[in-house]
Scaffold this motif. Structure first.
Motif, PDB file in Angstrom:
ATOM      1  N   ARG A  17       8.725  53.763 -67.982  1.00  0.00           N
ATOM      2  CA  ARG A  17       8.442  52.343 -67.765  1.00  0.00           C
ATOM      3  C   ARG A  17       6.948  52.039 -67.711  1.00  0.00           C
ATOM      4  O   ARG A  17       6.539  51.063 -67.081  1.00  0.00           O
ATOM      5  N   LEU A  18       6.137  52.851 -68.379  1.00  0.00           N
ATOM      6  CA  LEU A  18       4.694  52.592 -68.365  1.00  0.00           C
ATOM      7  C   LEU A  18       4.347  51.237 -68.973  1.00  0.00           C
ATOM      8  O   LEU A  18       3.321  50.650 -68.644  1.00  0.00           O
ATOM      9  N   GLY A  19       5.187  50.748 -69.868  1.00  0.00           N
ATOM     10  CA  GLY A  19       4.920  49.459 -70.487  1.00  0.00           C
ATOM     11  C   GLY A  19       5.535  48.287 -69.758  1.00  0.00           C
ATOM     12  O   GLY A  19       5.486  47.158 -70.251  1.00  0.00           O
ATOM     13  N   GLN A  20       6.107  48.538 -68.592  1.00  0.00           N
ATOM     14  CA  GLN A  20       6.766  47.482 -67.838  1.00  0.00           C
ATOM     15  C   GLN A  20       6.150  47.366 -66.446  1.00  0.00           C
ATOM     16  O   GLN A  20       5.452  48.261 -65.987  1.00  0.00           O
ATOM     17  N   LYS A  21       6.450  46.257 -65.792  1.00  0.00           N
ATOM     18  CA  LYS A  21       6.068  46.122 -64.390  1.00  0.00           C
ATOM     19  C   LYS A  21       7.052  46.934 -63.555  1.00  0.00           C
ATOM     20  O   LYS A  21       8.263  46.748 -63.661  1.00  0.00           O
ATOM     21  N   THR A  22       6.534  47.858 -62.760  1.00  0.00           N
ATOM     22  CA  THR A  22       7.385  48.710 -61.932  1.00  0.00           C
ATOM     23  C   THR A  22       6.897  48.622 -60.497  1.00  0.00           C
ATOM     24  O   THR A  22       5.710  48.796 -60.244  1.00  0.00           O
ATOM     25  N   ASN A  23       7.799  48.334 -59.565  1.00  0.00           N
ATOM     26  CA  ASN A  23       7.378  48.267 -58.173  1.00  0.00           C
ATOM     27  C   ASN A  23       7.926  49.450 -57.385  1.00  0.00           C
ATOM     28  O   ASN A  23       8.823  50.176 -57.839  1.00  0.00           O
ATOM     29  N   VAL A  24       7.378  49.641 -56.204  1.00  0.00           N
ATOM     30  CA  VAL A  24       7.732  50.791 -55.378  1.00  0.00           C
ATOM     31  C   VAL A  24       9.201  50.758 -54.980  1.00  0.00           C
ATOM     32  O   VAL A  24       9.882  51.788 -54.967  1.00  0.00           O
ATOM     33  N   ASP A  25       9.725  49.567 -54.658  1.00  0.00           N
ATOM     34  CA  ASP A  25      11.133  49.454 -54.264  1.00  0.00           C
ATOM     35  C   ASP A  25      12.054  49.983 -55.350  1.00  0.00           C
ATOM     36  O   ASP A  25      13.029  50.691 -55.077  1.00  0.00           O
ATOM     37  N   GLU A  26      11.735  49.651 -56.585  1.00  0.00           N
ATOM     38  CA  GLU A  26      12.565  50.055 -57.718  1.00  0.00           C
ATOM     39  C   GLU A  26      12.560  51.565 -57.896  1.00  0.00           C
ATOM     40  O   GLU A  26      13.613  52.188 -58.091  1.00  0.00           O
ATOM     41  N   ILE A  27      11.373  52.170 -57.816  1.00  0.00           N
ATOM     42  CA  ILE A  27      11.272  53.622 -57.987  1.00  0.00           C
ATOM     43  C   ILE A  27      11.963  54.342 -56.836  1.00  0.00           C
ATOM     44  O   ILE A  27      12.720  55.307 -57.043  1.00  0.00           O
ATOM     45  N   ALA A  28      11.712  53.885 -55.618  1.00  0.00           N
ATOM     46  CA  ALA A  28      12.316  54.510 -54.444  1.00  0.00           C
ATOM     47  C   ALA A  28      13.838  54.430 -54.504  1.00  0.00           C
ATOM     48  O   ALA A  28      14.553  55.394 -54.208  1.00  0.00           O
ATOM     49  N   GLY A  29      14.357  53.268 -54.908  1.00  0.00           N
ATOM     50  CA  GLY A  29      15.800  53.114 -55.002  1.00  0.00           C
ATOM     51  C   GLY A  29      16.404  54.031 -56.036  1.00  0.00           C
ATOM     52  O   GLY A  29      17.513  54.551 -55.861  1.00  0.00           O
TER      53      GLY A  29
END
Length: 281
Positions: A17-29
């Protein structure tokens, strides 16, 4: 180690997802951790915050794309999830010290500012490292002589050490591995390796090379364990330690010191000191 496995899954998720907006909540989940737990654990295991790592990876891949393609800078900025050309340019300049168009032309970026993808082998290794430098020292000039490898293959480096060992007058004396980097500062930092001893302790031969270790200030790191893992320690030194400290690299070389702490190439208790020349922060 479960923690390392979870972190590697997080890294794989980030890379997709380097080309997308990624937040910490999403990765942690995605890896089944709470946001708070994941943030602390990621930092403890990798020595980077989640935000630092994601931003550094985006900018590194953007830099590679700029140098290797003819895509417009604005298109590259959107490709790696930046909201605008201006946002991308500011972030690029802040990390690398040059503007995107300067880098695309003939600019240089120190290799230690490029963030490679974290690997499980590296994460396993840094769990066993003393995270801080062993100290700072001032050295006098020292003249060494030995055998150099223009190719950086393991076989050629081993050959240099074998030749040095055969020609040392006193095999108990200290040895040095001088790593000299190509000043071109491209992605894959080229270097030559010199296996050496102090000049008075080696039988002179025509094909030997002499090198002067200059007097100056050095940060000293200790690598513990097999020499096979030395590249991982170098990655930690240049990829993590120097990006988190204010010391400036001074010169295009560093050297390994094989002294009384060195117990053998495969011994887990073996110690190798790595000296990196610096200027005052």
């Amino acid at each position: 180690m479960e923690y390392v496995e979870r972190m590697m899954e997080a890294v794989r998720y980030i890379e997709k997802r380097l080309g997308q907006k990624t937040n910490v909540d999403e990765i942690a989940g995605h890896i089944g951790y709470s946001k708070f737990h994941f943030q602390r654990l990621f930092h403890q295991v990798t020595n980077h915050t989640v935000g630092q790592y994601v931003a550094a990876r985006k900018l590194t891949e953007a830099a590679k794309t700029l140098r290797r393609t003819n895509y417009r800078i604005i298109d590259v900025s959107y490709m790696y999830g930046f909201e605008s050309h201006e946002t991308f340019t500011r972030a690029f300049k802040a990390r690398f010290g040059v503007l995107p168009n300067e880098w695309r032309g003939s600019g240089r970026i120190p290799p230690n500012l490029m963030m490679d993808v974290l690997k499980a082998e590296y994460l396993d290794h840094i769990q066993q490292l003393e995270a801080e430098a062993a100290g700072q020292v001032d050295l006098d000039e020292k003249i060494v002589r030995g055998y150099s490898a223009r190719s950086c293959s393991i076989e050629h480096i081993h050959d240099c050490w074998n030749r040095l060992w055969k020609n040392c007058r006193n095999k108990q004396k200290d040895k040095f591995g001088i790593v000299r980097y190509d000043d071109s500062m491209e992605f894959d930092a080229a270097y030559t390796y010199l296996a050496a001893a102090e000049a008075e302790h080696i039988e002179a031969e025509e094909e030997q090379e002499q090198f002067t270790i200059p007097e100056g200030t050095y940060i000293v790191f200790e690598h513990r364990g097999s020499v096979e893992k030395l590249p991982l320690t170098y990655r930690y030194i240049y990829g993590t330690w120097f990006t988190r400290n204010t010391h400036r690299l001074n010169g295009v070389f560093d050297f390994e010191y094989y002294g009384e702490r060195f117990a053998g190439v495969h011994r887990s208790e073996s110690g190798i000191l790595i000296y990196v020349p610096v200027s005052a922060p």
